[in-house]
Design a protein around this motif. Structure first.
Motif, PDB file in Angstrom:
ATOM      1  N   THR A   1     -21.510  19.416  -8.913  1.00  0.00           N
ATOM      2  CA  THR A   1     -21.010  18.459  -7.917  1.00  0.00           C
ATOM      3  C   THR A   1     -21.204  17.040  -8.452  1.00  0.00           C
ATOM      4  O   THR A   1     -21.927  16.222  -7.884  1.00  0.00           O
ATOM      5  CB  THR A   1     -21.723  18.613  -6.555  1.00  0.00           C
ATOM      6  OG1 THR A   1     -21.924  19.996  -6.271  1.00  0.00           O
ATOM      7  CG2 THR A   1     -20.867  18.012  -5.442  1.00  0.00           C
ATOM      8  N   ASP A   2     -20.526  16.763  -9.547  1.00  0.00           N
ATOM      9  CA  ASP A   2     -20.803  15.565 -10.342  1.00  0.00           C
ATOM     10  C   ASP A   2     -19.606  14.647 -10.518  1.00  0.00           C
ATOM     11  O   ASP A   2     -19.690  13.659 -11.272  1.00  0.00           O
ATOM     12  CB  ASP A   2     -21.288  15.989 -11.735  1.00  0.00           C
ATOM     13  CG  ASP A   2     -20.226  16.788 -12.480  1.00  0.00           C
ATOM     14  OD1 ASP A   2     -19.382  17.441 -11.811  1.00  0.00           O
ATOM     15  OD2 ASP A   2     -20.210  16.760 -13.714  1.00  0.00           O
ATOM     16  N   GLY A   3     -18.495  14.969  -9.873  1.00  0.00           N
ATOM     17  CA  GLY A   3     -17.295  14.169 -10.097  1.00  0.00           C
ATOM     18  C   GLY A   3     -16.750  14.309 -11.499  1.00  0.00           C
ATOM     19  O   GLY A   3     -15.945  13.478 -11.950  1.00  0.00           O
ATOM     20  N   GLY A   4     -17.192  15.329 -12.223  1.00  0.00           N
ATOM     21  CA  GLY A   4     -16.731  15.562 -13.600  1.00  0.00           C
ATOM     22  C   GLY A   4     -17.486  14.797 -14.661  1.00  0.00           C
ATOM     23  O   GLY A   4     -17.192  14.927 -15.856  1.00  0.00           O
ATOM     24  N   HIS A   5     -18.520  14.050 -14.289  1.00  0.00           N
ATOM     25  CA  HIS A   5     -19.185  13.163 -15.244  1.00  0.00           C
ATOM     26  C   HIS A   5     -20.190  13.876 -16.143  1.00  0.00           C
ATOM     27  O   HIS A   5     -20.533  13.351 -17.218  1.00  0.00           O
ATOM     28  CB  HIS A   5     -19.881  12.025 -14.497  1.00  0.00           C
ATOM     29  CG  HIS A   5     -18.925  11.142 -13.752  1.00  0.00           C
ATOM     30  ND1 HIS A   5     -18.101  10.232 -14.374  1.00  0.00           N
ATOM     31  CD2 HIS A   5     -18.647  11.065 -12.416  1.00  0.00           C
ATOM     32  CE1 HIS A   5     -17.374   9.606 -13.462  1.00  0.00           C
ATOM     33  NE2 HIS A   5     -17.683  10.096 -12.264  1.00  0.00           N
ATOM     34  N   LEU A   6     -20.690  15.032 -15.735  1.00  0.00           N
ATOM     35  CA  LEU A   6     -21.648  15.751 -16.577  1.00  0.00           C
ATOM     36  C   LEU A   6     -20.975  16.722 -17.545  1.00  0.00           C
ATOM     37  O   LEU A   6     -21.626  17.228 -18.460  1.00  0.00           O
ATOM     38  CB  LEU A   6     -22.645  16.525 -15.697  1.00  0.00           C
ATOM     39  CG  LEU A   6     -23.583  15.692 -14.825  1.00  0.00           C
ATOM     40  CD1 LEU A   6     -24.459  16.606 -13.977  1.00  0.00           C
ATOM     41  CD2 LEU A   6     -24.452  14.772 -15.690  1.00  0.00           C
ATOM     42  N   VAL A   7     -19.686  16.979 -17.350  1.00  0.00           N
ATOM     43  CA  VAL A   7     -18.959  17.958 -18.163  1.00  0.00           C
ATOM     44  C   VAL A   7     -18.244  17.252 -19.302  1.00  0.00           C
ATOM     45  O   VAL A   7     -17.591  16.218 -19.100  1.00  0.00           O
ATOM     46  CB  VAL A   7     -17.958  18.745 -17.292  1.00  0.00           C
ATOM     47  CG1 VAL A   7     -17.222  19.781 -18.133  1.00  0.00           C
ATOM     48  CG2 VAL A   7     -18.681  19.415 -16.130  1.00  0.00           C
ATOM     49  N   LEU A   8     -18.335  17.822 -20.514  1.00  0.00           N
ATOM     50  CA  LEU A   8     -17.773  17.203 -21.711  1.00  0.00           C
ATOM     51  C   LEU A   8     -16.789  18.150 -22.394  1.00  0.00           C
ATOM     52  O   LEU A   8     -17.009  19.368 -22.437  1.00  0.00           O
ATOM     53  CB  LEU A   8     -18.864  16.827 -22.718  1.00  0.00           C
ATOM     54  CG  LEU A   8     -19.759  15.629 -22.423  1.00  0.00           C
ATOM     55  CD1 LEU A   8     -20.733  15.924 -21.294  1.00  0.00           C
ATOM     56  CD2 LEU A   8     -20.526  15.226 -23.685  1.00  0.00           C
ATOM     57  N   SER A   9     -15.744  17.563 -22.961  1.00  0.00           N
ATOM     58  CA  SER A   9     -14.832  18.308 -23.829  1.00  0.00           C
ATOM     59  C   SER A   9     -15.433  18.394 -25.223  1.00  0.00           C
ATOM     60  O   SER A   9     -16.471  17.776 -25.514  1.00  0.00           O
ATOM     61  CB  SER A   9     -13.472  17.609 -23.888  1.00  0.00           C
ATOM     62  OG  SER A   9     -13.611  16.340 -24.514  1.00  0.00           O
ATOM     63  N   ASP A  10     -14.796  19.153 -26.111  1.00  0.00           N
ATOM     64  CA  ASP A  10     -15.267  19.226 -27.501  1.00  0.00           C
ATOM     65  C   ASP A  10     -15.325  17.833 -28.121  1.00  0.00           C
ATOM     66  O   ASP A  10     -16.299  17.479 -28.799  1.00  0.00           O
ATOM     67  CB  ASP A  10     -14.333  20.117 -28.329  1.00  0.00           C
ATOM     68  CG  ASP A  10     -14.489  21.586 -27.999  1.00  0.00           C
ATOM     69  OD1 ASP A  10     -15.543  21.973 -27.463  1.00  0.00           O
ATOM     70  OD2 ASP A  10     -13.554  22.358 -28.279  1.00  0.00           O
ATOM     71  N   GLU A  11     -14.278  17.040 -27.895  1.00  0.00           N
ATOM     72  CA  GLU A  11     -14.216  15.711 -28.503  1.00  0.00           C
ATOM     73  C   GLU A  11     -15.317  14.800 -27.952  1.00  0.00           C
ATOM     74  O   GLU A  11     -15.959  14.060 -28.711  1.00  0.00           O
ATOM     75  CB  GLU A  11     -12.838  15.081 -28.238  1.00  0.00           C
ATOM     76  CG  GLU A  11     -11.674  15.771 -28.937  1.00  0.00           C
ATOM     77  CD  GLU A  11     -11.248  17.063 -28.236  1.00  0.00           C
ATOM     78  OE1 GLU A  11     -11.714  17.323 -27.094  1.00  0.00           O
ATOM     79  OE2 GLU A  11     -10.482  17.840 -28.835  1.00  0.00           O
ATOM     80  N   GLU A  12     -15.545  14.868 -26.653  1.00  0.00           N
ATOM     81  CA  GLU A  12     -16.580  14.030 -26.045  1.00  0.00           C
ATOM     82  C   GLU A  12     -17.969  14.447 -26.511  1.00  0.00           C
ATOM     83  O   GLU A  12     -18.832  13.591 -26.769  1.00  0.00           O
ATOM     84  CB  GLU A  12     -16.489  14.113 -24.521  1.00  0.00           C
ATOM     85  CG  GLU A  12     -15.251  13.429 -23.956  1.00  0.00           C
ATOM     86  CD  GLU A  12     -15.051  13.729 -22.484  1.00  0.00           C
ATOM     87  OE1 GLU A  12     -14.483  12.864 -21.776  1.00  0.00           O
ATOM     88  OE2 GLU A  12     -15.442  14.831 -22.040  1.00  0.00           O
ATOM     89  N   ARG A  13     -18.177  15.724 -26.651  1.00  0.00           N
ATOM     90  CA  ARG A  13     -19.477  16.218 -27.127  1.00  0.00           C
ATOM     91  C   ARG A  13     -19.714  15.768 -28.566  1.00  0.00           C
ATOM     92  O   ARG A  13     -20.793  15.276 -28.909  1.00  0.00           O
ATOM     93  CB  ARG A  13     -19.501  17.736 -27.020  1.00  0.00           C
ATOM     94  CG  ARG A  13     -20.821  18.386 -27.425  1.00  0.00           C
ATOM     95  CD  ARG A  13     -20.740  18.982 -28.802  1.00  0.00           C
ATOM     96  NE  ARG A  13     -21.992  19.626 -29.176  1.00  0.00           N
ATOM     97  CZ  ARG A  13     -22.318  19.961 -30.414  1.00  0.00           C
ATOM     98  NH1 ARG A  13     -21.481  19.704 -31.415  1.00  0.00           N
ATOM     99  NH2 ARG A  13     -23.468  20.535 -30.683  1.00  0.00           N
ATOM    100  N   ASP A  14     -18.688  15.935 -29.421  1.00  0.00           N
ATOM    101  CA  ASP A  14     -18.835  15.551 -30.835  1.00  0.00           C
ATOM    102  C   ASP A  14     -19.082  14.053 -30.979  1.00  0.00           C
ATOM    103  O   ASP A  14     -19.913  13.615 -31.797  1.00  0.00           O
ATOM    104  CB  ASP A  14     -17.582  15.952 -31.617  1.00  0.00           C
ATOM    105  CG  ASP A  14     -17.433  17.461 -31.742  1.00  0.00           C
ATOM    106  OD1 ASP A  14     -18.424  18.181 -31.494  1.00  0.00           O
ATOM    107  OD2 ASP A  14     -16.314  17.916 -32.060  1.00  0.00           O
ATOM    108  N   SER A  15     -18.381  13.255 -30.172  1.00  0.00           N
ATOM    109  CA  SER A  15     -18.551  11.798 -30.240  1.00  0.00           C
ATOM    110  C   SER A  15     -19.974  11.402 -29.845  1.00  0.00           C
ATOM    111  O   SER A  15     -20.612  10.571 -30.502  1.00  0.00           O
ATOM    112  CB  SER A  15     -17.536  11.117 -29.328  1.00  0.00           C
ATOM    113  OG  SER A  15     -17.756   9.728 -29.273  1.00  0.00           O
ATOM    114  N   LEU A  16     -20.492  12.008 -28.778  1.00  0.00           N
ATOM    115  CA  LEU A  16     -21.845  11.676 -28.309  1.00  0.00           C
ATOM    116  C   LEU A  16     -22.893  12.069 -29.339  1.00  0.00           C
ATOM    117  O   LEU A  16     -23.785  11.267 -29.673  1.00  0.00           O
ATOM    118  CB  LEU A  16     -22.115  12.382 -26.978  1.00  0.00           C
ATOM    119  CG  LEU A  16     -23.517  12.192 -26.395  1.00  0.00           C
ATOM    120  CD1 LEU A  16     -23.756  10.724 -26.043  1.00  0.00           C
ATOM    121  CD2 LEU A  16     -23.730  13.087 -25.176  1.00  0.00           C
TER     122      LEU A  16
END
Length: 477
Positions: free
Chosen positions: A237-252
């Motif tokens: 219940t996070d508004g989508g802010h805690l979930v990452l795509s492959d690209e977002e995970r790799d960038s972080l």
């Protein structure tokens, strides 16, 4: 009775036009014009809320022959405040009636109305959910106690109209009365739910819309004693802010390597079945001073806090103060069985799997905190999947697995230890057969057209072991 003013007016004009056409036909037939202008007598079409009107003021029950209706299709989680108030007015506060579909109110009112004139017959277009899953155990005991008998039924079919942008919905039509039908009929659409049905003559139609006596499964919230519980996965219940795509995970992780242990695989039913990957920030044990070292993570937490603060749900608002945590954390700390909440009706088996504690199960997975291949084997068997087809709810035409299916499933009660070991071994055999095809998704493994022979044979061996545990002879002739 029509709740929208414009359709009510259109319906009234349509009735006047039909009246005029019949007058012209009468004149042609008898050679004398029949003129009824100006229009004084109008069709009795009432603009109003059918759940708030007294139907006897529209037409007294003693004068009524039939009730037809196409009520709104609204599940319990989508109702407006007014609709929730309507539900409460009809069903009251007791029981679990708030879990019912909105259409159930029309069944209540129709049944009460018919009791003043048992000769009335009714037929309602309804969401198919009222004849599936937990709703059967909530709605139908009350209806049966009132004397309701199903006279005919159209099983699930696709309802659509010609309006632009209107999505097709999956419905049933249930014809019922307070007396039995001489020849009850079931109209079944099979796999072609948008085609024509076949007609099945029945002796009695029960609430699951099958030719059988009125056996109703209770709406159990807990499994029988000794059986591990099936529960939903965790919900952010996070508004989508805690979930990452492959690209977002790799960038972080590239920019902040120390965050690698914070990002976990995050699977729902869609990801489990199709071999897809999502990621989620799992921060429950991360110290605050470490969180401050990753500004992108802090930005996401700020988004979580803001989204929860705007929620209409009080418990979610309370969690705005804990943006690093899931609002519902049910993650096992051991290997667990994962069951997709939704699975295609085309598959013979629901693709059940095992996941490790580092894989975060989303709320679109049902999970059992167990690594027991005996339980896995039972869930993967044709026996269990046949049960599921008869008792599970649907999302459109796909199967929707829920705890009520699992909690009511009759396990083999007299199985010997040897039989249980055989089921566990055969369950492992299914896993071994899957392992022969690394990189292949469960969707491809369980597609009826592409299922490998090795996996099919493993399931046949499993079915033999499971079936043997249900018969006194142990499967021996």
């Amino acid at each position: 009775i029509e709740i929208e003013e414009w359709p009510a007016q259109i319906a009234q004009v349509a009735m006047w036009l039909m009246d005029h056409q019949m007058n012209l036909l009468t004149g042609e037939t008898f050679g004398q014009a029949l003129v009824r202008l100006p229009l004084r007598k109008a069709a009795n079409i009432v603009h109003g809320n059918a759940l708030q009107l007294d139907w006897n003021e529209v037409i007294p029950a003693r004068k009524c022959n039939y009730i037809f209706g196409n009520p709104p299709f609204i599940g319990h989680q989508w109702r407006t405040e007014e609709q929730a108030s309507d539900m409460q007015r009809i069903w009251g506060h007791g029981g679990r009636y708030r879990r019912l579909d909105y259409v159930s109110c029309w069944y209540w009112l129709a049944t009460k109305y018919m009791q003043a004139n048992p000769a009335i017959k009714a037929a309602l277009v309804s969401t198919n959910s009222i004849c599936q899953g937990e709703q059967v155990g909530i709605l139908w005991p009350w209806l049966l106690d009132q004397g309701v008998i199903i006279q005919f039924a159209h099983r699930t079919f696709q309802w659509k109209n010609e309006a632009a942008g209107v999505a097709a919905v999956h419905c049933v039509i249930i014809g019922f009365a307070l007396s039995g039908a001489e020849h009850p009929l079931i109209f079944d659409y099979g796999q072609n739910i948008s085609g024509d049905p076949i007609t099945i003559k029945a002796k009695r139609i029960n609430p699951y819309l099958v030719d059988a006596q009125d056996v109703i499964l209770p709406s159990r919230t807990q499994p029988p004693e000794g059986r591990p519980q099936l529960i939903k996965g965790s919900q952010p219940t996070d508004g989508g802010h805690l979930v990452l795509s492959d690209e977002e995970r790799d960038s972080l992780v590239t920019r902040y390597p120390f965050t690698a242990s914070w990002v976990r695989p995050y699977l729902g039913g869609r990801e489990l079945i199709n071999g897809l990957t999502r990621w989620v920030l799992w921060l429950k044990e991360v110290p605050p001073n470490d969180l401050r070292k990753a500004p992108p993570v802090l930005e996401r937490l700020d988004g979580v806090r803001d989204a929860r603060g705007k929620s209409p749900t009080k418990s979610v608002q309370d969690y705005a103060s804990y943006p690093a945590l899931f609002t519902q954390d049910r993650q096992p700390n051991c290997q667990y069985i994962a069951v997709p909440e939704v699975s295609s009706e085309r598959r013979q088996f629901i693709p059940v799997g095992f996941l490790g504690p580092d894989v975060i199960a989303s709320n679109q997975l049902q999970i059992i905190k167990s690594s027991d291949t005996f339980i896995f084997g039972l869930l993967c068997s044709t026996m269990h999947n046949s049960w599921m087809r008869s008792t599970a709810g649907r999302m459109k035409s796909d199967f929707r697995y829920a705890p009520s299916v699992y909690n009511n499933f009759p396990w083999p009660t007299n199985a010997s230890e040897k039989q249980k070991e055989a089921i566990a071994s055969a369950g492992q055999g299914v896993l071994d057969a899957r392992a022969q095809f690394p990189g292949t998704s469960l969707a491809d493994l369980y597609d009826p057209l592409t299922m490998p022979p090795a996996l099919s044979k493993a399931h046949q061996a499993l079915d033999k072991a499971v079936d043997a545990a249900y018969v006194p002879s142990g499967g021996k002739k």
